[in-house]
Write an enzyme that holds these catalytic residues in place. Structure first.
Site, PDB file in Angstrom:
ATOM      1  N   HIS A  38      11.084  -3.395   0.907  1.00 43.89           N
ATOM      2  CA  HIS A  38      12.251  -3.900   0.758  1.00 43.89           C
ATOM      3  C   HIS A  38      12.545  -5.258   1.367  1.00 43.89           C
ATOM      4  O   HIS A  38      13.386  -6.186   0.927  1.00 43.89           O
ATOM      5  CB  HIS A  38      13.366  -3.229   0.988  1.00 43.89           C
ATOM      6  CG  HIS A  38      13.761  -2.011   0.193  1.00 43.89           C
ATOM      7  ND1 HIS A  38      12.813  -1.005   0.255  1.00 43.89           N
ATOM      8  CD2 HIS A  38      14.746  -2.073  -1.009  1.00 43.89           C
ATOM      9  CE1 HIS A  38      13.567   0.083  -0.829  1.00 43.89           C
ATOM     10  NE2 HIS A  38      14.398  -0.751  -1.399  1.00 43.89           N
ATOM     11  N   GLY A  39      11.635  -5.416   2.455  1.00 45.08           N
ATOM     12  CA  GLY A  39      11.771  -6.972   3.204  1.00 45.08           C
ATOM     13  C   GLY A  39      10.743  -7.068   4.093  1.00 45.08           C
ATOM     14  O   GLY A  39      10.480  -5.788   4.943  1.00 45.08           O
TER      15      GLY A  39
END
Lengths: 402, 472
Positions: B315-316
């Site tokens: 996600h990041g």
């Protein structure tokens, strides 16, 4: 899959699906196709600025910037942005009792305040007019600025006066709603109660600096005094400012003027194209004559000093003026309404709105004006959040040769 | 470009509809429009996507043509390594150097740009290669079809994540009827409404609160957390619904991505309802290859933790996402160990409260700029009662935002769908009603039109925020 299959259709689309898709595509494209129905002037007046232009460089030079600029072009013009905005504003105001944007604050008792210049600077105007402009340090800087202007005045032989106009949030600070942060609301209430170091400065400057908050507070009981949905002082409120200035300066106050009560469009709502008439006084003086042609010539002569092509100037004279001086009023946007009222007190008045002019150009501007007419007096007029502009102008005059 | 923007809705989409419906070589047209869609936002970085597609096309043919298992495995490993390397370079190199090794001042890293949707097309690429390797799908000899699979604009930047074998047949043959248009367009409209009318309105509450996250009162911290919990759901599920709807109008069937996750009774159930295509991807291409639950309890727990750490990292590139992944992994393991059995003994309502609370707390980690901010916010939420002066409610949330909040709460449960589905032909994935009358279609269409008009009006007036899943 064969080569033939790959090249030709492998998707079966029914006739009815094609028909629906066509209708949907046509309807979806309308907001862009109908852009041409709107006039550029109309859109610029709606946005209150110059419209973004289509990118003028080749796509391959900088595709990201090209598309970003093109998007801004579309965003400005997409149809029907004006009608939608009006509809939404009316819905919010009339049905939900809500402001159309965050930079608008709906106050108590029908007041509508402009709280910020843009949507990203919410409450910035409140902070400026109620807090920042009333700091002791600002009063001290203004005191120095007045001294500088006094010195320049002696050198040039022109009288310099400063008028700072109180705004709606300071005069009616107690009408701000609870949605405004307490720190700001408290400061605005302080001003509405007549407490500010600028009052003391005004009292001790022999009229060279006029901040007529107490005079405005005394008159604010009249419902039409400062129109409840205006950013700019108008009619009676501006006359109170002028009379306070004239009497502080020991100048004669004109008679034979009228304040006609009526209902006029609320200024802040007209930004959203909503015409809602509210109580206000219209200022009237039959002896005042405006020279629109000469004002345009004036604007052309000073055009190069400004950053934007649109320059607001006025030239007015009054045949029954009690003071025979020619005055140059250098102002912010409050000068447009002020010039008409101040004109009744002087033989001739020239006014220029300096919002798009660097402050350092003020001495050059005055030189140009002096080449056009003999000037006896300069009035620097701003609303209270522009105290910094007075300080910068004074610095510029102080640094100039004359 | 994203779906909730003027240039997509009123220029790109109508042109695409005309081109796709009236011109031959539809897959080619789809690819060209998808490339343009990407080019508008990412300019020459579109070249990276095309390069990646070409690379994976060649590798897939090599895997398919190779007869020796060892060679096939070697090519697969090498191709996955390259895909991960590209993703790693663009997405994680700066994080690894700056945050993990704490080496600062590497100027070169500041010039690395994160291409939009890189995580999604990397996962699509891996899915394709593995499917070909496993024999679940045949290697497609048409480069156009591979480009279409990887670049198809509806799912390019935010999914749902398609597994190649589920859509490969649709590249070769698909059908579009008036019913596809009706259900596809109405799902697109409802998705647009979720994104623009609910999520973006809630963003107006959330963003200012997170900006001053270190100075919130407990009440404000809860408002921020709950609003963000709703915002992220409607933002993402709205975007997924728009993507699925766009797929339907061109004859593609994309898998359902959300199934009312906030009614879950456990975190295990939550992950069966939230971003389902991602969960399935991790299950099929990571959890099961790691051994799944076949090697005993400890290995199962370890696999779960690894999968969710990587899920967070996907996600990041930030410690907050890793912490969020670990946090979910922890609760999944906890439920496996036996907590789920204890949960079953309490009323459904309390089970749902438990799951929602765990998820909402997780979103604090997800949304915060750093671990310290998340820690402060959580401390304020749970131990900060009485601290500071609660701002007036009108300062935090306007009536319009409060309405969006209430509607979001209402629409996050299947209650309304259950009522309406009996009366109107609603665009529910996998459940297109066949017995609807013309009047019912008309009413359903009118409802979608009203939502579309309201969302369009808001878009035109410029009151919207960037898409949350923009860079994932």
């Amino acid at each position: 899959m064969s080569r033939r299959q790959h090249k030709r259709d492998n998707v079966h689309i029914s006739v009815s699906a094609k028909f629906i898709a066509s209708i949907v595509a046509i309807l979806l494209s309308l907001p862009v196709v109908l852009i041409g129905l709107q006039g550029r002037g109309d859109l610029e007046s709606f946005h209150n600025r110059i419209l973004n232009e289509w990118p003028r460089f080749p796509l391959w030079e900088d595709p990201k910037k090209y598309f970003a600029d093109a998007k801004l072009w579309i965003d400005d013009r997409v149809y029907p942005i004006i009608q939608l905005s009006v509809f939404r504003t009316e819905l919010l105001l009339n049905v939900f009792d809500r402001p159309p944007q965050k930079r608008i604050t709906i106050g108590k008792n029908g007041f509508i305040f402009l709280n910020g210049g843009t949507e990203s600077t919410v409450f910035s105007i409140f902070e400026e007019v109620c807090i920042n402009s009333h700091r002791e340090s600002v009063a001290a800087d203004l005191r120095d600025a007045l001294a500088t202007l006094q010195a320049y005045s002696k050198r040039s032989g022109i009288i310099f006066d400063v008028v700072m106009v109180p705004t709606l949030p300071t005069v009616y600070g107690d009408y701000l709603p609870e949605s405004v942060p307490e720190k700001i609301r408290g400061a605005c209430r302080e001003r509405a109660a007549g407490r500010s170091p600028l009052i003391e400065l005004s009292r001790n400057s022999a009229g060279r600096f006029c901040y007529p908050l107490l005079e405005m507070n005394a008159a604010r009981g009249d419902e039409a005094f400062f129109p409840k949905a205006n950013f700019h002082a108008y009619g009676m409120s501006m006359k109170v400012v002028r009379d306070a200035y004239l009497s502080a300066r020991g100048l004669a106050i004109p008679t034979h003027e009228r304040l006609e009560p009526g209902r006029f469009p609320a200024e802040i709502l007209t930004m959203y194209r909503i015409v809602k008439n509210i109580p206000a006084y219209r200022f009237g003086n039959d002896a005042i004559h405006e020279y629109k042609g000469a004002a345009m010539v004036f604007a052309k002569r000073i055009k190069d000093l400004f950053r934007a092509p649109k320059i607001d100037t006025r030239i007015l004279s009054c045949s029954t003026a009690p003071n025979g001086e020619t005055v140059f009023m250098l102002s912010d946007s409050f000068g447009t309404n002020a010039s008409e009222v101040f004109a009744g007190a002087f033989r001739r008045l020239l006014q220029a709105t300096s919002n798009n002019m660097p402050d350092s150009q003020a001495p050059i501007l005055l030189d140009r004006v002096k080449k056009m007419e003999h000037i006896d007096r300069v009035i620097l007029l701003v609303e209270e959040s522009n105290a910094g502009r007075i300080i910068d102008w004074a610095r510029a005059f102080g640094d100039s040769a004359d | 470009m994203i779906f909730s923007k003027i240039e997509f809705l009123f220029i790109f989409l109508p042109l695409f509809l005309i081109a796709h419906n009236f011109f031959p070589y539809r897959n080619c047209i789809y690819v060209l429009f998808s490339l343009f869609f990407y080019f508008v936002g990412e300019a020459w970085y579109a070249g990276i996507v095309v390069f990646s597609a070409l690379m994976n096309y060649i590798f897939s043919l090599m895997i398919a043509s190779s007869t020796k298992q060892f060679h096939r495995r070697l090519i697969l490993s090498y191709s996955i390594f390259l895909n991960i390397a590209i993703l790693f370079f663009f997405k994680y190199s700066k994080f690894i150097v700056n945050d993990v090794f704490e080496i600062n001042g590497v100027e070169f890293l500041d010039h690395i740009y994160l291409p939009l949707g890189i995580s999604f097309f990397t996962f699509h690429s891996i899915s394709y290669l593995v499917d070909v390797y496993r024999g679940d799908a045949k290697a497609d000899h048409s480069f156009v079809n591979i480009l279409l699979y990887l670049l198809m604009f509806p799912q390019l930047i935010a999914g749902p994540i398609l597994r190649f074998h589920t859509v490969s047949n649709q590249f070769k043959r698909r059908v579009v009827t008036a019913r596809h248009l009706y259900f596809g367009l109405s799902l697109f409209c409802f998705g647009l409404g979720q994104k623009v009318l609910l999520a973006d309105t809630l963003a107006e509450v959330v963003n200012p609160l997170f900006v001053r996250a270190d100075a919130l009162t407990s009440f404000e911290a809860w408002i921020a957390t709950l609003s963000y919990t709703l915002q992220i759901y409607f933002d993402f599920s709205g975007y997924s619904n728009m993507a699925i709807g766009l797929g339907w109008i061109t004859g593609f069937y994309f898998p359902k991505n959300f199934n009312f996750p906030y009614i879950s009774k456990s975190i295990t159930e939550f992950w069966r309802r939230w971003h389902m295509s991602l969960s399935r991807w991790f299950r099929d291409y990571l959890y099961i290859p790691l051994g799944g639950n076949r090697f005993g309890a400890f290995r199962t727990y370890l696999n779960l933790i690894v999968v969710f750490l990587l899920c967070g990292l996907w996600h990041g590139a930030s410690w907050t996402f890793i912490a969020w992944g670990a946090y979910h992994g922890f609760f999944l393991v906890l439920e496996r160990i036996g907590f789920a059995r204890q949960l079953d003994k309490i009323p459904f309502f309390l089970q749902r409260c438990y799951a929602l609370l765990v998820v909402a707390v997780g979103w604090v980690l997800f949304r915060s700029d750093n671990i310290s901010q998340a820690g402060n916010l959580l401390h304020t939420m749970f131990f900060g009662w009485g601290d500071g002066q609660a701002e007036h409610i009108a300062q935090l949330i306007t009536p319009e935002q409060a309405l969006a909040f209430c509607l979001a709460v209402f629409f996050s449960s299947p209650f309304l769908i259950a009522i309406l589905d009996r009366r109107l032909p609603l665009p529910i994935v996998g459940q297109w009603r066949k017995d609807a009358t013309g009047l019912e279609y008309g009413l359903g269409g009118l409802m979608a039109l009203i939502v579309f008009c309201a969302a369009s009006a808001k878009i035109i007036l410029g009151a919207y925020s960037p898409f949350i899943y923009f860079r994932f």
